[in-house]
Design a protein around this motif. Sequence first.
Motif, PDB file in Angstrom:
ATOM      1  N   GLN A 141       0.786  -1.252  -0.039  1.00  0.00           N
ATOM      2  CA  GLN A 141      -0.236   0.035  -0.044  1.00  0.00           C
ATOM      3  C   GLN A 141       1.037   1.383  -0.096  1.00  0.00           C
ATOM      4  O   GLN A 141       0.585   2.166  -0.828  1.00  0.00           O
ATOM      5  CB  GLN A 141      -0.946  -0.023   1.281  1.00  0.00           C
ATOM      6  N   PHE A 152     -11.146  -7.029  -2.810  1.00  0.00           N
ATOM      7  CA  PHE A 152     -11.042  -6.090  -2.004  1.00  0.00           C
ATOM      8  C   PHE A 152     -11.348  -5.805  -0.684  1.00  0.00           C
ATOM      9  O   PHE A 152     -12.512  -6.275  -0.420  1.00  0.00           O
ATOM     10  CB  PHE A 152     -11.684  -4.792  -3.027  1.00  0.00           C
ATOM     11  N   ASP A 168      -7.305  -2.008   0.573  1.00  0.00           N
ATOM     12  CA  ASP A 168      -7.497  -1.533  -0.976  1.00  0.00           C
ATOM     13  C   ASP A 168      -8.418  -0.065  -0.996  1.00  0.00           C
ATOM     14  O   ASP A 168      -8.030   1.006  -1.602  1.00  0.00           O
ATOM     15  CB  ASP A 168      -8.386  -2.355  -1.748  1.00  0.00           C
TER      16      ASP A 168
END
Length: 158
Positions: A6, A132, A136
Amino acid sequence: MNTEIQRTVLASVEDAVASERDGARAMERVVAILKSEMPSYSWVGIYLLEGDELVLGPFLGKPSPHTRIPLARGICGAAATEKQTIIVDDVNADPRYLACSLETRSEIVVPIMSGSHVLGEIDIDSDRPAAFDAEDKTLLEAVAALLATKLERSRRTL
Ligand code: SME
């Protein structure tokens, strides 16, 4: 997704958005980064709101038949109308879903907001069910905020 990925993806997006001269180029770079860095993202695209329709901008993945989506239709229309991210774990179980590819199993749609105003949205499909999660969502909402700033700036300089 883990937090390290991320962070890395967000840093790449930040660099790309800062280095591009306008919103259109920034959107293309963002789509390319998300598609290449996130293996479960099978289709990545950005729609921009024009009047009461979402109009497809840059995308990577199979061509979609849905190049213009009225606000009243689809998961895309719902996310723009509700002004919030929508995650659908099983698209075939969601009556709002407009099919883009037979392989698609799950979807996330993240509005690109300028204050309370919708500029557009990031739409991502996955061939994996329930692909997801909250990370996300966090990543893509941060990406959407960067794009919103860039799109606002490009509009002001037009
Ligand atoms: N599935 C979306 C339509 C766009 S395609 O996935 C590219 C929807 O239901 O709004």
